[in-house]
Motif scaffolding. Structure first.
Motif, PDB file in Angstrom:
ATOM      1  N   PHE A  84       0.829  -1.209   0.000  1.00 48.36           N
ATOM      2  CA  PHE A  84       0.000   0.000   0.000  1.00 48.36           C
ATOM      3  C   PHE A  84       0.862   1.257   0.000  1.00 48.36           C
ATOM      4  N   PHE A  85       1.821   1.324   0.904  1.00 46.34           N
ATOM      5  CA  PHE A  85       2.625   2.538   1.003  1.00 46.34           C
ATOM      6  C   PHE A  85       3.582   2.676  -0.181  1.00 46.34           C
ATOM      7  N   CYS A  86       4.064   1.571  -0.724  1.00 48.09           N
ATOM      8  CA  CYS A  86       4.885   1.651  -1.941  1.00 48.09           C
ATOM      9  C   CYS A  86       4.060   2.216  -3.102  1.00 48.09           C
ATOM     10  N   PHE A  87       2.864   1.710  -3.259  1.00 45.27           N
ATOM     11  CA  PHE A  87       1.991   2.172  -4.337  1.00 45.27           C
ATOM     12  C   PHE A  87       1.615   3.638  -4.141  1.00 45.27           C
ATOM     13  N   TYR A  88       1.317   4.019  -2.915  1.00 45.89           N
ATOM     14  CA  TYR A  88       0.898   5.394  -2.684  1.00 45.89           C
ATOM     15  C   TYR A  88       2.066   6.374  -2.847  1.00 45.89           C
ATOM     16  N   SER A  89       3.278   5.948  -2.542  1.00 47.57           N
ATOM     17  CA  SER A  89       4.441   6.801  -2.772  1.00 47.57           C
ATOM     18  C   SER A  89       4.638   7.066  -4.257  1.00 47.57           C
ATOM     19  N   TYR A 178       3.893  19.178  10.970  1.00 51.07           N
ATOM     20  CA  TYR A 178       2.627  18.821  10.314  1.00 51.07           C
ATOM     21  C   TYR A 178       1.902  20.061   9.811  1.00 51.07           C
ATOM     22  N   ASP A 179       1.451  20.005   8.571  1.00 53.84           N
ATOM     23  CA  ASP A 179       0.707  21.089   7.942  1.00 53.84           C
ATOM     24  C   ASP A 179      -0.739  20.632   7.734  1.00 53.84           C
ATOM     25  N   PRO A 180      -1.719  21.323   8.346  1.00 48.58           N
ATOM     26  CA  PRO A 180      -3.131  20.903   8.190  1.00 48.58           C
ATOM     27  C   PRO A 180      -3.607  20.912   6.747  1.00 48.58           C
ATOM     28  N   ASN A 181      -2.973  21.752   5.914  1.00 49.96           N
ATOM     29  CA  ASN A 181      -3.373  21.820   4.505  1.00 49.96           C
ATOM     30  C   ASN A 181      -2.847  20.631   3.691  1.00 49.96           C
ATOM     31  N   PHE A 182      -1.922  19.901   4.264  1.00 43.50           N
ATOM     32  CA  PHE A 182      -1.331  18.757   3.574  1.00 43.50           C
ATOM     33  C   PHE A 182      -2.246  17.546   3.762  1.00 43.50           C
ATOM     34  N   PRO A 183      -2.611  16.809   2.703  1.00 42.03           N
ATOM     35  CA  PRO A 183      -3.494  15.634   2.844  1.00 42.03           C
ATOM     36  C   PRO A 183      -2.936  14.641   3.860  1.00 42.03           C
ATOM     37  N   ILE A 184      -3.820  14.160   4.715  1.00 42.27           N
ATOM     38  CA  ILE A 184      -3.392  13.294   5.809  1.00 42.27           C
ATOM     39  C   ILE A 184      -2.772  12.002   5.296  1.00 42.27           C
ATOM     40  N   VAL A 185      -3.272  11.461   4.180  1.00 42.18           N
ATOM     41  CA  VAL A 185      -2.705  10.212   3.640  1.00 42.18           C
ATOM     42  C   VAL A 185      -1.290  10.462   3.121  1.00 42.18           C
ATOM     43  N   ASN A 186      -1.102  11.594   2.461  1.00 40.28           N
ATOM     44  CA  ASN A 186       0.239  11.937   1.994  1.00 40.28           C
ATOM     45  C   ASN A 186       1.195  12.109   3.176  1.00 40.28           C
ATOM     46  N   TYR A 187       0.699  12.739   4.226  1.00 37.88           N
ATOM     47  CA  TYR A 187       1.522  12.955   5.417  1.00 37.88           C
ATOM     48  C   TYR A 187       1.916  11.625   6.056  1.00 37.88           C
ATOM     49  N   SER A 189       2.013   8.678   4.640  1.00 39.29           N
ATOM     50  CA  SER A 189       2.895   7.952   3.728  1.00 39.29           C
ATOM     51  C   SER A 189       4.325   8.467   3.817  1.00 39.29           C
ATOM     52  N   THR A 190       4.465   9.784   3.933  1.00 39.49           N
ATOM     53  CA  THR A 190       5.801  10.370   4.050  1.00 39.49           C
ATOM     54  C   THR A 190       6.468   9.961   5.357  1.00 39.49           C
ATOM     55  N   ILE A 191       5.717  10.022   6.463  1.00 43.82           N
ATOM     56  CA  ILE A 191       6.269   9.635   7.760  1.00 43.82           C
ATOM     57  C   ILE A 191       6.640   8.154   7.760  1.00 43.82           C
ATOM     58  N   TYR A 192       5.791   7.331   7.166  1.00 46.30           N
ATOM     59  CA  TYR A 192       6.078   5.903   7.089  1.00 46.30           C
ATOM     60  C   TYR A 192       7.376   5.664   6.324  1.00 46.30           C
ATOM     61  N   MET A 193       7.574   6.392   5.244  1.00 48.19           N
ATOM     62  CA  MET A 193       8.782   6.224   4.444  1.00 48.19           C
ATOM     63  C   MET A 193      10.026   6.619   5.239  1.00 48.19           C
ATOM     64  N   ILE A 194       9.958   7.753   5.945  1.00 48.82           N
ATOM     65  CA  ILE A 194      11.110   8.215   6.719  1.00 48.82           C
ATOM     66  C   ILE A 194      11.458   7.211   7.814  1.00 48.82           C
ATOM     67  N   LEU A 195      10.437   6.728   8.524  1.00 47.06           N
ATOM     68  CA  LEU A 195      10.678   5.787   9.616  1.00 47.06           C
ATOM     69  C   LEU A 195      11.170   4.441   9.110  1.00 47.06           C
ATOM     70  N   LEU A 196      10.643   3.989   7.974  1.00 48.82           N
ATOM     71  CA  LEU A 196      11.099   2.715   7.415  1.00 48.82           C
ATOM     72  C   LEU A 196      12.571   2.789   7.025  1.00 48.82           C
ATOM     73  N   VAL A 197      12.961   3.888   6.389  1.00 45.28           N
ATOM     74  CA  VAL A 197      14.372   4.055   6.020  1.00 45.28           C
ATOM     75  C   VAL A 197      15.248   4.067   7.269  1.00 45.28           C
ATOM     76  N   PHE A 198      14.786   4.758   8.304  1.00 46.21           N
ATOM     77  CA  PHE A 198      15.543   4.814   9.557  1.00 46.21           C
ATOM     78  C   PHE A 198      15.689   3.425  10.171  1.00 46.21           C
ATOM     79  N   VAL A 199      14.605   2.673  10.247  1.00 45.20           N
ATOM     80  CA  VAL A 199      14.643   1.351  10.877  1.00 45.20           C
ATOM     81  C   VAL A 199      15.556   0.407  10.107  1.00 45.20           C
ATOM     82  N   MET A 200      15.517   0.448   8.791  1.00 44.00           N
ATOM     83  CA  MET A 200      16.368  -0.426   7.997  1.00 44.00           C
ATOM     84  C   MET A 200      17.841  -0.062   8.158  1.00 44.00           C
ATOM     85  N   ASP A 201      18.140   1.225   8.249  1.00 42.87           N
ATOM     86  CA  ASP A 201      19.527   1.634   8.475  1.00 42.87           C
ATOM     87  C   ASP A 201      20.009   1.194   9.850  1.00 42.87           C
TER      88      ASP A 201
END
Length: 401
Positions: A84-89, A178-187, A189-201
């Motif tokens: 899901f998050f790969c596709f949404y990115s 966090y920006d309220p004008n930014f879509p919550i799903v995009n937000y 997805s971005t946080i998930y990506m940052i945390l996943l990269v961190f955990v893998m490193d």
């Protein structure tokens, strides 16, 4: 009479009783409680990292006392989350470029595209290499079983601290920006990506630290071989043949363990190379562009606006985070390689203090094995050492100037 003396000699020499010592370590490990910052085995050392991996769906494994196994109950939801998050990115990249959601500025557009492209690549690689990664963790779990609880305790302070505090830092930083004008799903997805990269490193750094401890264990056992040999000269000469035979057994065991750890280093390099190359590229791009954007603004004069000052403080911590992460990777790999090099010095020290021809021959073979084993931690030929940190820290300022 001779048999009784030899049994006493065999009992007093700790080098010649690896099985009983190993069993005693296992029993003591079972009795120890597993606390944060006080690891006693591989599972307790990796526990915070494994928990974070499971939260983000990149650890569909079941942990037993003796092994790691893929769990069907965890595998399906893990795969769905990752897909899901790969596709949404990929959707974010498409929408940002086609519909102009990314900034109109060319430099901002390059920075945003680099972030999502490299982040998406790491997520895809993480999903694809799930099976090889579990086999690698099983091997590391197996070869690290000889380590003492003290070795795990020495590493647990750093490993647990960086995993927990680094994860908390990213969460706090993400909540503040966090920006309220930014879509919550995009937000999300971005946080998930940052945390996943961190955990893998962090998972990679933890594996390197465990392998470094394995090299240190081999080096210490080899040094103890020399000490034990010197002490055993006080034993009567009629027992020298039995002593040398046991020394040969122990030396062959050390050679096999070193070869297994060296093969694991190569396997680690192969599995984590795509992720590491993307991480280095992503860190370099983020540091360069963020420093460029803010250095240009700072040259125009001081800002009195509080919002501007808060923004610069946030950017500064953001840059420091990427730099510290690269520095940790380089430090772990550099010290791991240096620990492996020390074994060669110890082999020659033992070689100069032993007279038996058979043992000398085995030590020569061990020396040749060390020469042919490349224990450099790298990513597709790119050595991860202090030179990399210097390149990452110098190049952004060269670009700015």
């Amino acid at each position: 009479m001779r048999l009784a003396i030899f049994k006493q000699f065999f009992h007093d020499t700790s080098l010649f009783s690896p099985s009983s010592k190993f069993q005693g370590q296992i029993e003591s490990k079972k009795e120890e409680k597993r606390w944060l910052f006080y690891a006693t085995d591989f599972q307790s050392l990796m526990y915070p990292c494994f928990i974070l991996c499971r939260i983000f769906g990149i650890f569909p494994y079941k942990i037993n006392t003796s092994s790691l196994k893929t769990s069907k109950s965890y595998n399906i939801p893990s795969t769905l989350i990752m897909c899901f998050f790969c596709f949404y990115s990929l959707i974010i990249i498409y929408m940002g470029n086609i519909y102009g959601y990314f900034h109109d500025n060319v430099r901002k557009s390059i920075a945003n595209n680099s972030f999502y492209i490299f982040g998406s690549f790491i997520m895809i690689v993480t999903l694809v290499l799930s099976s090889p990664r579990i086999r690698l963790l099983q091997i590391i779990h197996q070869i690290s079983s000889r380590l003492s609880p003290e070795s795990y305790q020495q590493s647990s302070m750093l490993i647990h601290a960086k995993d927990i505090f680094g994860f908390s830092f990213i969460l706090i930083q993400s909540a503040l920006c966090y920006d309220p004008n930014f879509p919550i799903v995009n937000y999300l997805s971005t946080i998930y990506m940052i945390l996943l990269v961190f955990v893998m490193d962090m998972l990679y750094i933890n594996c390197v630290c465990v392998l470094k401890a394995c090299f240190k264990k081999i080096n210490d056992d080899l040094a103890n071989l020399l000490i034990t040999n010197n002490k055993s000269h006080s034993v009567m000469w009629i027992y020298h043949e039995q002593r040398d035979h046991l020394l040969l057994i122990e030396l062959n065991d050390l050679k096999k363990r070193h070869l297994m750890v060296s093969d694991t280093v190569q396997r680690l390099n192969i599995i984590f190379s795509p992720q590491l190359l993307a991480t280095i590229a992503l860190s370099f791009m983020e540091i360069t562009f963020e420093l460029y954007f803010n250095m240009v603004k700072w040259k125009n004069g001081l800002y009195i606006n509080l919002a501007k000052q808060i923004h610069h403080t946030y950017i500064l911590t953001y840059v420091i985070y990427y730099f510290v992460k690269i520095a940790l990777i380089a430090w772990a790999c550099e010290t791991g390689k240096n620990q492996a090099i020390k074994i060669s010095t110890t082999v020659h020290d033992v070689l100069n203090n032993i007279n038996d021809k058979q043992i000398k021959h085995e030590l020569h073979l061990f020396s040749l094995q060390l020469m042919h084993c490349d224990n450099t931690f790298s990513a597709k030929g790119l050595s991860l050492n202090a030179t990399l940190v210097r390149a990452v820290s110098d190049q952004p300022f060269t670009v700015i100037v």
